[in-house]
Design a protein around this motif. Sequence first.
Motif, PDB file in Angstrom:
ATOM      1  N   LEU A  78      43.029  55.213  36.827  1.00 37.73           N
ATOM      2  CA  LEU A  78      42.936  54.984  35.387  1.00 37.73           C
ATOM      3  C   LEU A  78      43.404  53.592  34.979  1.00 37.73           C
ATOM      4  CD1 LEU A  78      44.173  58.444  34.042  1.00 37.73           C
ATOM      5  CD2 LEU A  78      41.825  57.585  34.099  1.00 37.73           C
ATOM      6  N   ILE A  79      44.511  53.151  35.556  1.00 36.04           N
ATOM      7  CA  ILE A  79      45.041  51.825  35.216  1.00 36.04           C
ATOM      8  C   ILE A  79      44.078  50.724  35.668  1.00 36.04           C
ATOM      9  CG2 ILE A  79      46.875  50.161  35.732  1.00 36.04           C
ATOM     10  CD1 ILE A  79      48.815  52.535  35.781  1.00 36.04           C
ATOM     11  N   CYS A  80      43.547  50.874  36.879  1.00 33.63           N
ATOM     12  CA  CYS A  80      42.640  49.848  37.424  1.00 33.63           C
ATOM     13  C   CYS A  80      41.316  49.780  36.668  1.00 33.63           C
ATOM     14  CB  CYS A  80      42.369  50.108  38.903  1.00 33.63           C
ATOM     15  SG  CYS A  80      43.779  49.786  39.971  1.00 33.63           S
ATOM     16  N   THR A  81      40.874  50.893  36.096  1.00 33.42           N
ATOM     17  CA  THR A  81      39.599  50.899  35.372  1.00 33.42           C
ATOM     18  C   THR A  81      39.791  50.635  33.877  1.00 33.42           C
ATOM     19  OG1 THR A  81      39.735  53.327  35.251  1.00 33.42           O
ATOM     20  CG2 THR A  81      38.387  52.380  36.999  1.00 33.42           C
ATOM     21  N   ARG A  82      40.826  51.231  33.279  1.00 35.93           N
ATOM     22  CA  ARG A  82      41.061  51.022  31.838  1.00 35.93           C
ATOM     23  C   ARG A  82      41.490  49.585  31.559  1.00 35.93           C
ATOM     24  NH1 ARG A  82      42.124  49.258  27.697  1.00 35.93           N
ATOM     25  NH2 ARG A  82      43.038  50.233  25.836  1.00 35.93           N
ATOM     26  N   TYR A  83      42.320  49.019  32.435  1.00 27.26           N
ATOM     27  CA  TYR A  83      42.825  47.668  32.209  1.00 27.26           C
ATOM     28  C   TYR A  83      42.216  46.670  33.194  1.00 27.26           C
ATOM     29  CZ  TYR A  83      46.211  50.278  29.464  1.00 27.26           C
ATOM     30  OH  TYR A  83      46.789  51.121  28.544  1.00 27.26           O
ATOM     31  N   TYR A  84      40.961  46.902  33.559  1.00 32.14           N
ATOM     32  CA  TYR A  84      40.300  46.037  34.537  1.00 32.14           C
ATOM     33  C   TYR A  84      40.205  44.598  34.054  1.00 32.14           C
ATOM     34  CZ  TYR A  84      36.044  45.767  31.760  1.00 32.14           C
ATOM     35  OH  TYR A  84      35.139  45.493  30.762  1.00 32.14           O
ATOM     36  N   GLN A  85      40.082  44.390  32.727  1.00 32.39           N
ATOM     37  CA  GLN A  85      39.961  43.027  32.193  1.00 32.39           C
ATOM     38  C   GLN A  85      41.189  42.195  32.539  1.00 32.39           C
ATOM     39  OE1 GLN A  85      38.524  42.599  28.093  1.00 32.39           O
ATOM     40  NE2 GLN A  85      37.962  44.747  28.130  1.00 32.39           N
ATOM     41  N   THR A  86      42.366  42.796  32.344  1.00 30.48           N
ATOM     42  CA  THR A  86      43.617  42.086  32.642  1.00 30.48           C
ATOM     43  C   THR A  86      43.710  41.774  34.134  1.00 30.48           C
ATOM     44  OG1 THR A  86      44.730  43.242  30.834  1.00 30.48           O
ATOM     45  CG2 THR A  86      46.125  42.207  32.504  1.00 30.48           C
ATOM     46  N   LEU A  87      43.347  42.749  34.980  1.00 31.71           N
ATOM     47  CA  LEU A  87      43.413  42.552  36.433  1.00 31.71           C
ATOM     48  C   LEU A  87      42.431  41.473  36.880  1.00 31.71           C
ATOM     49  CD1 LEU A  87      43.615  46.294  37.559  1.00 31.71           C
ATOM     50  CD2 LEU A  87      45.481  44.642  37.412  1.00 31.71           C
ATOM     51  N   LYS A  88      41.244  41.459  36.291  1.00 30.99           N
ATOM     52  CA  LYS A  88      40.243  40.447  36.628  1.00 30.99           C
ATOM     53  C   LYS A  88      40.721  39.054  36.229  1.00 30.99           C
ATOM     54  CE  LYS A  88      36.603  42.778  38.228  1.00 30.99           C
ATOM     55  NZ  LYS A  88      35.987  42.525  39.546  1.00 30.99           N
ATOM     56  N   MET A  89      41.328  38.977  35.063  1.00 34.88           N
ATOM     57  CA  MET A  89      41.792  37.683  34.572  1.00 34.88           C
ATOM     58  C   MET A  89      42.934  37.139  35.423  1.00 34.88           C
ATOM     59  SD  MET A  89      41.558  38.431  30.492  1.00 34.88           S
ATOM     60  CE  MET A  89      39.964  38.753  29.732  1.00 34.88           C
ATOM     61  N   VAL A  90      43.807  38.036  35.881  1.00 28.46           N
ATOM     62  CA  VAL A  90      44.883  37.606  36.787  1.00 28.46           C
ATOM     63  C   VAL A  90      44.289  37.110  38.095  1.00 28.46           C
ATOM     64  CG1 VAL A  90      46.836  38.415  38.168  1.00 28.46           C
ATOM     65  CG2 VAL A  90      46.621  39.145  35.789  1.00 28.46           C
ATOM     66  N   ASN A  91      43.277  37.822  38.588  1.00 28.37           N
ATOM     67  CA  ASN A  91      42.616  37.432  39.833  1.00 28.37           C
ATOM     68  C   ASN A  91      41.935  36.072  39.706  1.00 28.37           C
ATOM     69  OD1 ASN A  91      41.587  38.098  42.578  1.00 28.37           O
ATOM     70  ND2 ASN A  91      39.607  38.022  41.547  1.00 28.37           N
ATOM     71  N   GLU A  92      41.411  35.768  38.502  1.00 30.84           N
ATOM     72  CA  GLU A  92      40.705  34.502  38.274  1.00 30.84           C
ATOM     73  C   GLU A  92      41.630  33.303  38.434  1.00 30.84           C
ATOM     74  OE1 GLU A  92      37.708  33.623  37.768  1.00 30.84           O
ATOM     75  OE2 GLU A  92      36.545  35.327  37.072  1.00 30.84           O
ATOM     76  N   ILE A  93      42.920  33.529  38.233  1.00 30.97           N
ATOM     77  CA  ILE A  93      43.888  32.437  38.360  1.00 30.97           C
ATOM     78  C   ILE A  93      43.861  31.856  39.772  1.00 30.97           C
ATOM     79  CG2 ILE A  93      46.349  31.845  38.288  1.00 30.97           C
ATOM     80  CD1 ILE A  93      46.683  34.034  36.173  1.00 30.97           C
ATOM     81  N   PHE A  94      43.578  32.720  40.757  1.00 28.36           N
ATOM     82  CA  PHE A  94      43.608  32.300  42.157  1.00 28.36           C
ATOM     83  C   PHE A  94      42.213  31.995  42.705  1.00 28.36           C
ATOM     84  CE2 PHE A  94      47.064  35.283  41.267  1.00 28.36           C
ATOM     85  CZ  PHE A  94      48.169  34.501  41.606  1.00 28.36           C
ATOM     86  N   GLU A 112      48.956  38.611  23.547  1.00 28.66           N
ATOM     87  CA  GLU A 112      49.154  37.278  24.131  1.00 28.66           C
ATOM     88  C   GLU A 112      49.750  36.315  23.114  1.00 28.66           C
ATOM     89  OE1 GLU A 112      49.589  34.599  26.878  1.00 28.66           O
ATOM     90  OE2 GLU A 112      48.747  36.586  27.328  1.00 28.66           O
ATOM     91  N   ILE A 113      49.286  36.372  21.869  1.00 29.95           N
ATOM     92  CA  ILE A 113      49.817  35.489  20.822  1.00 29.95           C
ATOM     93  C   ILE A 113      51.299  35.780  20.581  1.00 29.95           C
ATOM     94  CG2 ILE A 113      49.697  34.900  18.364  1.00 29.95           C
ATOM     95  CD1 ILE A 113      46.689  35.303  18.498  1.00 29.95           C
ATOM     96  N   ASN A 131      42.302  30.024  26.035  1.00 33.16           N
ATOM     97  CA  ASN A 131      41.275  29.635  27.011  1.00 33.16           C
ATOM     98  C   ASN A 131      41.862  29.599  28.422  1.00 33.16           C
ATOM     99  OD1 ASN A 131      38.530  28.608  27.585  1.00 33.16           O
ATOM    100  ND2 ASN A 131      39.639  26.783  28.249  1.00 33.16           N
ATOM    101  N   ASP A 132      43.110  29.136  28.520  1.00 34.76           N
ATOM    102  CA  ASP A 132      43.795  29.105  29.822  1.00 34.76           C
ATOM    103  C   ASP A 132      44.007  30.521  30.361  1.00 34.76           C
ATOM    104  OD1 ASP A 132      43.919  26.367  29.759  1.00 34.76           O
ATOM    105  OD2 ASP A 132      45.967  26.290  28.962  1.00 34.76           O
TER     106      ASP A 132
END
Length: 207
Positions: free
Chosen positions: A148-164, A51-52, A21-22
Amino acid sequence: MKKVFETNDKRESSFLKNHLNDKYYESEIRNASGKYELFVNENIYDEVLIEINKIGKKLSGDIVLDKKESLKENKYKKGSFLYFVEKYFQLKYIHLFTFSIIYSLIINIPFIIVSINRIIVEKSFNTEYLVISLLPFCIIIFLSQLILICTRYYQTLKMVNEIFVIRIGKKNDYASLNYKIINFIIAVISHIVITGFIIKIYIELMY
Protein backbone atom coordinates in the motif's frame (compact mmCIF):
# COMPACT_ATOMS: atom_id res chain seq x y z
CA MET A 1 -4.20 23.70 -11.96
CA LYS A 2 -4.73 24.81 -8.37
CA LYS A 3 -3.38 27.89 -6.59
CA VAL A 4 -1.16 26.93 -3.69
CA PHE A 5 0.69 30.16 -2.81
CA GLU A 6 0.49 33.91 -3.43
CA THR A 7 2.85 36.79 -2.66
CA ASN A 8 3.59 40.40 -3.55
CA ASP A 9 7.30 39.58 -3.89
CA LYS A 10 8.33 38.42 -7.36
CA ARG A 11 11.69 37.11 -6.09
CA GLU A 12 9.92 35.02 -3.44
CA SER A 13 7.63 33.44 -6.00
CA SER A 14 10.64 32.63 -8.21
CA PHE A 15 12.52 31.18 -5.23
CA LEU A 16 9.59 28.93 -4.35
CA LYS A 17 9.10 27.83 -7.96
CA ASN A 18 12.81 26.89 -8.24
CA HIS A 19 12.67 25.06 -4.92
CA LEU A 20 9.69 23.01 -6.02
CA ASN A 21 11.35 22.34 -9.37
CA ASP A 22 14.38 20.93 -7.53
CA LYS A 23 11.96 18.56 -5.75
CA TYR A 24 10.45 17.55 -9.14
CA TYR A 25 7.18 19.41 -8.54
CA GLU A 26 6.18 21.36 -11.63
CA SER A 27 4.59 24.76 -10.96
CA GLU A 28 3.49 27.89 -12.79
CA ILE A 29 3.62 31.55 -11.75
CA ARG A 30 0.75 33.84 -12.73
CA ASN A 31 0.52 37.59 -12.17
CA ALA A 32 -2.90 38.75 -11.04
CA SER A 33 -3.80 42.15 -9.53
CA GLY A 34 -0.19 42.85 -8.59
CA LYS A 35 0.19 39.48 -6.84
CA TYR A 36 2.34 36.56 -7.95
CA GLU A 37 0.34 33.36 -7.67
CA LEU A 38 1.87 29.89 -7.78
CA PHE A 39 -0.19 27.10 -9.34
CA VAL A 40 0.45 23.36 -9.34
CA ASN A 41 -1.29 20.29 -10.73
CA GLU A 42 -4.20 19.39 -8.45
CA ASN A 43 -2.87 15.82 -8.18
CA ILE A 44 0.23 17.03 -6.32
CA TYR A 45 -1.47 19.84 -4.40
CA ASP A 46 -1.28 18.12 -0.99
CA GLU A 47 2.36 17.06 -1.48
CA VAL A 48 3.35 20.63 -2.44
CA LEU A 49 1.61 22.04 0.64
CA ILE A 50 3.71 19.75 2.81
CA GLU A 51 6.89 20.75 0.95
CA ILE A 52 6.19 24.49 1.33
CA ASN A 53 5.63 24.04 5.07
CA LYS A 54 9.01 22.30 5.35
CA ILE A 55 10.93 25.25 3.86
CA GLY A 56 13.21 26.79 6.46
CA LYS A 57 13.11 30.22 4.80
CA LYS A 58 10.26 32.31 6.20
CA LEU A 59 7.91 33.26 3.41
CA SER A 60 6.14 36.61 3.46
CA GLY A 61 3.41 35.38 1.13
CA ASP A 62 0.38 33.29 1.99
CA ILE A 63 -0.22 29.59 1.54
CA VAL A 64 -3.59 29.10 -0.17
CA LEU A 65 -5.35 26.44 1.85
CA ASP A 66 -8.96 25.84 0.96
CA LYS A 67 -10.17 22.97 3.14
CA LYS A 68 -13.06 22.25 0.83
CA GLU A 69 -10.79 22.08 -2.22
CA SER A 70 -7.98 20.22 -0.47
CA LEU A 71 -10.30 17.26 0.02
CA LYS A 72 -10.07 16.76 -3.75
CA GLU A 73 -13.52 16.03 -5.06
CA ASN A 74 -13.64 12.85 -7.10
CA LYS A 75 -14.44 13.95 -10.66
CA TYR A 76 -15.16 10.44 -11.94
CA LYS A 77 -18.52 8.68 -12.03
CA LYS A 78 -19.25 6.98 -8.71
CA GLY A 79 -18.77 3.22 -8.92
CA SER A 80 -16.56 3.38 -12.01
CA PHE A 81 -13.04 1.96 -12.13
CA LEU A 82 -11.44 5.43 -12.34
CA TYR A 83 -13.56 6.53 -9.37
CA PHE A 84 -11.98 3.82 -7.20
CA VAL A 85 -8.51 4.66 -8.57
CA GLU A 86 -8.93 8.31 -7.57
CA LYS A 87 -10.46 7.35 -4.22
CA TYR A 88 -7.43 5.18 -3.45
CA PHE A 89 -5.07 8.12 -3.91
CA GLN A 90 -7.18 10.28 -1.61
CA LEU A 91 -6.78 7.86 1.30
CA LYS A 92 -4.79 9.00 4.32
CA TYR A 93 -2.21 6.70 5.89
CA ILE A 94 -4.44 5.88 8.87
CA HIS A 95 -6.98 4.43 6.44
CA LEU A 96 -4.30 2.31 4.77
CA PHE A 97 -3.14 0.97 8.13
CA THR A 98 -6.72 0.21 9.21
CA PHE A 99 -7.31 -1.67 5.95
CA SER A 100 -4.18 -3.80 6.50
CA ILE A 101 -5.30 -4.76 10.02
CA ILE A 102 -8.84 -5.68 8.92
CA TYR A 103 -7.54 -7.52 5.83
CA SER A 104 -5.02 -9.48 7.90
CA LEU A 105 -7.65 -10.32 10.53
CA ILE A 106 -10.10 -11.64 7.93
CA ILE A 107 -7.53 -13.61 5.98
CA ASN A 108 -6.15 -15.18 9.16
CA ILE A 109 -9.51 -16.53 10.34
CA PRO A 110 -8.57 -20.05 9.09
CA PHE A 111 -5.39 -20.05 11.20
CA ILE A 112 -7.33 -18.85 14.25
CA ILE A 113 -9.90 -21.62 13.74
CA VAL A 114 -7.15 -24.25 13.42
CA SER A 115 -5.48 -23.01 16.63
CA ILE A 116 -8.74 -22.97 18.61
CA ASN A 117 -9.62 -26.43 17.29
CA ARG A 118 -6.28 -27.86 18.45
CA ILE A 119 -6.72 -26.30 21.89
CA ILE A 120 -10.19 -27.86 22.19
CA VAL A 121 -9.03 -31.28 20.95
CA GLU A 122 -5.92 -31.43 23.15
CA LYS A 123 -7.64 -29.61 26.06
CA SER A 124 -4.49 -27.62 26.76
CA PHE A 125 -3.07 -24.27 25.73
CA ASN A 126 0.29 -24.24 23.97
CA THR A 127 2.23 -21.08 23.05
CA GLU A 128 2.86 -22.73 19.70
CA TYR A 129 -0.79 -22.20 18.84
CA LEU A 130 -0.52 -18.53 19.74
CA VAL A 131 2.47 -18.18 17.42
CA ILE A 132 0.60 -20.01 14.65
CA SER A 133 -2.14 -17.37 14.91
CA LEU A 134 -0.09 -14.22 15.50
CA LEU A 135 2.86 -14.78 13.15
CA PRO A 136 0.83 -14.94 9.91
CA PHE A 137 -1.25 -11.99 11.18
CA CYS A 138 1.84 -9.79 11.65
CA ILE A 139 3.51 -10.93 8.41
CA ILE A 140 0.41 -10.16 6.34
CA ILE A 141 0.05 -6.71 7.92
CA PHE A 142 3.68 -6.02 7.02
CA LEU A 143 3.26 -7.22 3.42
CA SER A 144 0.00 -5.33 2.99
CA GLN A 145 1.55 -2.13 4.34
CA LEU A 146 4.57 -2.51 2.08
CA ILE A 147 2.32 -2.85 -0.97
CA LEU A 148 0.00 0.00 0.00
CA ILE A 149 2.75 2.47 0.88
CA CYS A 150 4.73 1.72 -2.29
CA THR A 151 1.67 2.15 -4.52
CA ARG A 152 -0.22 4.94 -2.71
CA TYR A 153 2.90 7.07 -2.27
CA TYR A 154 4.69 6.00 -5.46
CA GLN A 155 5.11 9.65 -6.55
CA THR A 156 7.27 10.45 -3.52
CA LEU A 157 9.34 7.27 -3.98
CA LYS A 158 9.84 8.01 -7.69
CA MET A 159 10.92 11.56 -6.96
CA VAL A 160 13.44 10.39 -4.37
CA ASN A 161 14.78 7.88 -6.89
CA GLU A 162 15.13 10.66 -9.50
CA ILE A 163 17.66 12.38 -7.27
CA PHE A 164 20.13 9.57 -8.01
CA VAL A 165 19.35 9.39 -11.73
CA ILE A 166 20.89 11.55 -14.43
CA ARG A 167 18.01 12.35 -16.77
CA ILE A 168 18.33 13.89 -20.20
CA GLY A 169 15.16 15.41 -21.57
CA LYS A 170 11.71 15.98 -20.15
CA LYS A 171 10.88 14.79 -16.64
CA ASN A 172 8.25 12.11 -16.19
CA ASP A 173 4.84 13.27 -14.99
CA TYR A 174 4.38 10.85 -12.10
CA ALA A 175 1.05 12.47 -11.21
CA SER A 176 -0.52 11.34 -14.51
CA LEU A 177 -3.57 9.07 -14.52
CA ASN A 178 -1.65 6.24 -16.23
CA TYR A 179 0.79 5.96 -13.31
CA LYS A 180 -2.12 5.98 -10.85
CA ILE A 181 -3.95 3.20 -12.70
CA ILE A 182 -0.82 1.02 -12.86
CA ASN A 183 -0.09 1.38 -9.14
CA PHE A 184 -3.73 0.80 -8.18
CA ILE A 185 -3.78 -2.42 -10.23
CA ILE A 186 -0.49 -3.54 -8.62
CA ALA A 187 -2.00 -2.99 -5.15
CA VAL A 188 -5.14 -5.01 -5.98
CA ILE A 189 -3.32 -7.89 -7.72
CA SER A 190 -0.71 -8.13 -4.94
CA HIS A 191 -3.41 -8.54 -2.29
CA ILE A 192 -5.17 -11.14 -4.44
CA VAL A 193 -1.88 -13.08 -4.71
CA ILE A 194 -1.39 -12.96 -0.93
CA THR A 195 -4.97 -14.16 -0.41
CA GLY A 196 -4.46 -17.05 -2.83
CA PHE A 197 -1.22 -18.05 -1.11
CA ILE A 198 -2.88 -18.07 2.33
CA ILE A 199 -5.81 -20.15 1.02
CA LYS A 200 -3.31 -22.66 -0.42
CA ILE A 201 -1.55 -22.96 2.96
CA TYR A 202 -4.88 -23.38 4.75
CA ILE A 203 -5.92 -26.20 2.37
CA GLU A 204 -2.61 -27.96 3.00
CA LEU A 205 -3.13 -27.67 6.78
CA MET A 206 -6.63 -29.12 6.49
CA TYR A 207 -5.62 -32.06 4.30
